[in-house]
Design a protein around this motif. Structure first.
Motif, PDB file in Angstrom:
ATOM      1  N   THR A  13       0.836  -1.196   0.000  1.00  0.00           N
ATOM      2  CA  THR A  13       0.000   0.000   0.000  1.00  0.00           C
ATOM      3  C   THR A  13       0.874   1.250   0.000  1.00  0.00           C
ATOM      4  O   THR A  13       2.041   1.202   0.361  1.00  0.00           O
ATOM      5  CB  THR A  13      -0.941   0.030   1.220  1.00  0.00           C
ATOM      6  OG1 THR A  13      -0.167   0.116   2.413  1.00  0.00           O
ATOM      7  CG2 THR A  13      -1.819  -1.212   1.273  1.00  0.00           C
ATOM      8  N   ALA A  14       0.291   2.374  -0.414  1.00  0.00           N
ATOM      9  CA  ALA A  14       1.033   3.635  -0.577  1.00  0.00           C
ATOM     10  C   ALA A  14       2.225   3.414  -1.490  1.00  0.00           C
ATOM     11  O   ALA A  14       3.322   3.936  -1.262  1.00  0.00           O
ATOM     12  CB  ALA A  14       1.468   4.202   0.771  1.00  0.00           C
ATOM     13  N   ALA A  15       2.009   2.626  -2.559  1.00  0.00           N
ATOM     14  CA  ALA A  15       3.109   2.177  -3.404  1.00  0.00           C
ATOM     15  C   ALA A  15       3.458   3.144  -4.525  1.00  0.00           C
ATOM     16  O   ALA A  15       4.369   2.871  -5.315  1.00  0.00           O
ATOM     17  CB  ALA A  15       2.770   0.804  -3.997  1.00  0.00           C
ATOM     18  N   ALA A  16       2.769   4.268  -4.617  1.00  0.00           N
ATOM     19  CA  ALA A  16       3.028   5.195  -5.706  1.00  0.00           C
ATOM     20  C   ALA A  16       4.255   6.052  -5.473  1.00  0.00           C
ATOM     21  O   ALA A  16       4.809   6.621  -6.423  1.00  0.00           O
ATOM     22  CB  ALA A  16       1.812   6.097  -5.937  1.00  0.00           C
ATOM     23  N   ASP A  17       4.721   6.130  -4.231  1.00  0.00           N
ATOM     24  CA  ASP A  17       5.819   7.053  -3.942  1.00  0.00           C
ATOM     25  C   ASP A  17       6.507   6.641  -2.653  1.00  0.00           C
ATOM     26  O   ASP A  17       6.011   5.798  -1.896  1.00  0.00           O
ATOM     27  CB  ASP A  17       5.280   8.486  -3.821  1.00  0.00           C
ATOM     28  CG  ASP A  17       6.359   9.539  -4.036  1.00  0.00           C
ATOM     29  OD1 ASP A  17       7.483   9.170  -4.419  1.00  0.00           O
ATOM     30  OD2 ASP A  17       6.080  10.732  -3.809  1.00  0.00           O
ATOM     31  N   GLY A  18       7.651   7.235  -2.392  1.00  0.00           N
ATOM     32  CA  GLY A  18       8.326   7.102  -1.114  1.00  0.00           C
ATOM     33  C   GLY A  18       8.704   5.684  -0.736  1.00  0.00           C
ATOM     34  O   GLY A  18       9.151   4.886  -1.575  1.00  0.00           O
ATOM     35  N   ILE A  19       8.516   5.348   0.538  1.00  0.00           N
ATOM     36  CA  ILE A  19       8.878   4.028   1.043  1.00  0.00           C
ATOM     37  C   ILE A  19       8.063   2.939   0.354  1.00  0.00           C
ATOM     38  O   ILE A  19       8.577   1.852   0.072  1.00  0.00           O
ATOM     39  CB  ILE A  19       8.690   3.979   2.570  1.00  0.00           C
ATOM     40  CG1 ILE A  19       9.675   4.927   3.255  1.00  0.00           C
ATOM     41  CG2 ILE A  19       8.875   2.554   3.105  1.00  0.00           C
ATOM     42  CD1 ILE A  19       9.441   5.106   4.752  1.00  0.00           C
ATOM     43  N   GLY A  20       6.801   3.218   0.055  1.00  0.00           N
ATOM     44  CA  GLY A  20       5.967   2.233  -0.617  1.00  0.00           C
ATOM     45  C   GLY A  20       6.489   1.883  -1.998  1.00  0.00           C
ATOM     46  O   GLY A  20       6.559   0.701  -2.377  1.00  0.00           O
ATOM     47  N   ALA A  21       6.871   2.888  -2.775  1.00  0.00           N
ATOM     48  CA  ALA A  21       7.406   2.644  -4.113  1.00  0.00           C
ATOM     49  C   ALA A  21       8.718   1.873  -4.038  1.00  0.00           C
ATOM     50  O   ALA A  21       8.953   0.941  -4.819  1.00  0.00           O
ATOM     51  CB  ALA A  21       7.611   3.963  -4.852  1.00  0.00           C
ATOM     52  N   ALA A  22       9.567   2.238  -3.098  1.00  0.00           N
ATOM     53  CA  ALA A  22      10.846   1.536  -2.930  1.00  0.00           C
ATOM     54  C   ALA A  22      10.619   0.093  -2.513  1.00  0.00           C
ATOM     55  O   ALA A  22      11.348  -0.817  -2.935  1.00  0.00           O
ATOM     56  CB  ALA A  22      11.708   2.265  -1.903  1.00  0.00           C
ATOM     57  N   THR A  23       9.607  -0.143  -1.693  1.00  0.00           N
ATOM     58  CA  THR A  23       9.293  -1.502  -1.239  1.00  0.00           C
ATOM     59  C   THR A  23       8.749  -2.351  -2.369  1.00  0.00           C
ATOM     60  O   THR A  23       9.131  -3.516  -2.540  1.00  0.00           O
ATOM     61  CB  THR A  23       8.289  -1.439  -0.076  1.00  0.00           C
ATOM     62  OG1 THR A  23       8.875  -0.714   1.015  1.00  0.00           O
ATOM     63  CG2 THR A  23       7.911  -2.832   0.398  1.00  0.00           C
ATOM     64  N   ALA A  24       7.847  -1.784  -3.166  1.00  0.00           N
ATOM     65  CA  ALA A  24       7.311  -2.519  -4.316  1.00  0.00           C
ATOM     66  C   ALA A  24       8.438  -2.903  -5.267  1.00  0.00           C
ATOM     67  O   ALA A  24       8.489  -4.037  -5.775  1.00  0.00           O
ATOM     68  CB  ALA A  24       6.268  -1.672  -5.032  1.00  0.00           C
TER      69      ALA A  24
END
Length: 259
Positions: A13-24
């Protein structure tokens, strides 16, 4: 060394930017099929497309993580698209712009409640529906994102953010103990100074001042990269951490070691 996730399905979740994008991206690079969930359709689609262009299995699903219907739907879509759900990273958590900066007594109830909802309601809903699937399908590993603000006072995000993130820690531990005997591990990371878009809600000048003031409180005096936060999530979700559950992992440049 953190193992690979070949054959696994991850929901971020919150995968569009920041920690979420880095995690994805980290999950995808380690072989997982990844669902990127976010309310930001344009940026979320761009992130998923970039992963596919790099040869990874990734899809974007628009999700408002404060909505139980949409959280339930993204879990269902994850299973429909990739055939299961083994890993999850619940990154959603934000402070209302009006709660960043003003003193406690100047903050509105609306801003406080919004922030609590973004931090705690979202994590509860994600855990509820992820666990509902995992408990009947062989277990899994979940990593939530709390904050140093949930562990100690650092002045950022206001009362709602600190209270909401502290509650995420308790919720993580409760879920970890409740489902340990059913093969589900639940942990969380507590990021230190990791500049993301949330820092900039009250403007770039305030954000830069806040970041600079916080970095000097870390023994390792530099900003933390979103990829470094993702690395902690990768470890917590990997088989290398098979005996780790209910843990709070500060990735904070040594900040909490001083207390």
């Amino acid at each position: 060394m953190t193992g690979r996730f070949d054959g696994k399905v991850a929901l971020v979740t919150a995968a569009a930017d920041g920690i979420g994008a880095a995690t994805a991206r980290a999950f995808a690079e380690k072989g997982a099929c990844v669902i990127l969930a976010d309310i930001n359709v344009e940026l979320g689609e761009q992130r998923a497309e970039a992963l596919r262009a790099a040869g990874h299995q990734a899809r974007f699903v628009k999700t408002d993580a404060t909505s139980e219907e949409e959280v339930e739907a993204v879990v269902r879509r994850t299973v429909e698209i990739f055939g299961g759900l083994h890993l999850a990273a619940n990154v959603v958590g934000d402070a209302h712009p009006e709660s960043v900066g003003p003193e406690f007594h100047q903050q509105s109830l609306a801003a406080f409640e919004h922030t609590i909802s973004m931090c705690l309601r979202t994590t509860f809903l994600c855990l509820k529906h992820q666990i509902a699937y995992m408990v009947d399908h062989g277990g899994g590993a979940i990593a939530n994102v709390t904050s140093l603000a949930g562990m100690l006072y650092n002045g950022w995000g206001g009362a709602g953010y600190g209270a909401g993130k502290a509650a995420v820690i308790r919720l993580t531990k409760f879920a970890a103990v409740s489902y340990a005997d059913r093969g589900i591990r639940v942990n969380c990371i507590a990021p230190g100074v990791t500049p993301t878009r949330a820092y900039y809600k009250s403007g770039p000048e305030y954000a830069r001042t806040l970041i600079d003031e916080q970095v000097v409180n870390q023994p390792i005096r530099r900003e933390i990269e979103t990829s470094e936060q993702a690395a902690g999530i990768m470890w917590l979700c990997s088989d290398d951490a098979a005996m780790v559950t209910g843990h709070v992992l500060p990735i904070d440049g040594g900040w909490t070691a001083q207390y």
